[in-house]
Every structure is written in structure tokens, then in C-alpha cells.
Design a protein around this motif. Sequence first.
Motif, short mmCIF file in Angstrom:
data_model
loop_
_atom_site.label_atom_id
_atom_site.label_comp_id
_atom_site.label_asym_id
_atom_site.label_seq_id
_atom_site.Cartn_x
_atom_site.Cartn_y
_atom_site.Cartn_z
N GLY A 1 0.82 -1.21 0.00
CA GLY A 1 0.00 0.00 0.00
C GLY A 1 0.85 1.26 0.00
O GLY A 1 0.53 2.23 -0.70
N ALA A 2 1.94 1.23 0.74
CA ALA A 2 2.86 2.38 0.77
C ALA A 2 3.52 2.58 -0.59
O ALA A 2 3.70 3.71 -1.04
CB ALA A 2 3.90 2.19 1.86
N ARG A 3 3.85 1.49 -1.25
CA ARG A 3 4.44 1.59 -2.59
C ARG A 3 3.47 2.24 -3.56
O ARG A 3 3.85 3.08 -4.38
CB ARG A 3 4.78 0.20 -3.14
N GLN A 4 2.21 1.82 -3.50
CA GLN A 4 1.21 2.37 -4.41
C GLN A 4 0.94 3.83 -4.13
O GLN A 4 0.66 4.60 -5.04
CB GLN A 4 -0.09 1.57 -4.33
N ALA A 5 1.03 4.22 -2.86
CA ALA A 5 0.78 5.60 -2.49
C ALA A 5 1.93 6.53 -2.89
O ALA A 5 1.74 7.73 -3.05
CB ALA A 5 0.54 5.70 -0.99
#
Length: 127
Positions: free
Chosen positions: A122-126
Motif C-alpha cells: 500500500g505504501a508503494r502504491q501511495a
Amino acid sequence: MTPETKAQTLLNRLPANVLAAECPSRQVLSHLSSRWGTLVMLALLTGTHRFSDLRRRIGGVSERMLAQTLQQLEADGFLLRIAHPVVPPHVEYSLTPLGQEAAEHIAALTHWIETALPRILGARQAA
């Protein structure tokens, strides 16, 4: 306690200064934390394995990289290599007590990564 203070406290507890370029623990850390070193240690947690078994278990590793990784980990005292005098050659690898201890820490970190993977992705996508 702030995250920075907590991190500094943890670093101050280390017997060596791993952040210093000349610290001898850096080489050991690089062997254990390399992609192949970590995976070899995890594979050997299940017991003794032959070279070919390790190669099959660790997807994507070349013979050359596996051999180099095994040599480094053996030199650091984490692995025991036993060559049986037979034809064809029969070589087995297992963890030493020191290797078992290190592998358990690696397994704990790996478990944390797998548990936190949804948050990490999720952090990567954000980003």
C-alpha cells in the motif's frame, strides 16, 4: 521517546559501529542480508540439504551465486559443509549452532515482512 531517539538508543547498544566503513560486522551483515544469503539460511532452517536440493528450493538462484553464497556463509561459521567421498560427489549443507541462531532472527524478520506486506505494498502504491 521519538523514533529518532529510539533508533539512536538501539544503535548505541551495538557492540560495534556497523555504520562505520571499517566495521568488520558489515561484511557479515552483507552475507546474511543478501538476497541469496537470506534465502539459503531460511532453506537450511528445515534441515540438511544437498546443493541440488537448495538450488531447486531457492527459485532463481544460479549455480554460481549459490556456490558463492554457500562459501561465504561457511567462512562466516554459519554453515557446515560435509563432502561424502562418493561418485558422483555428494555434498550436504546444514546450519551450525551459530547459523541456527542467525537463521531464527532472519525467519523472524521474514515473518514480519510477510505479515506487513499489505501495508508495504500500500505504501508503494501511495508513493
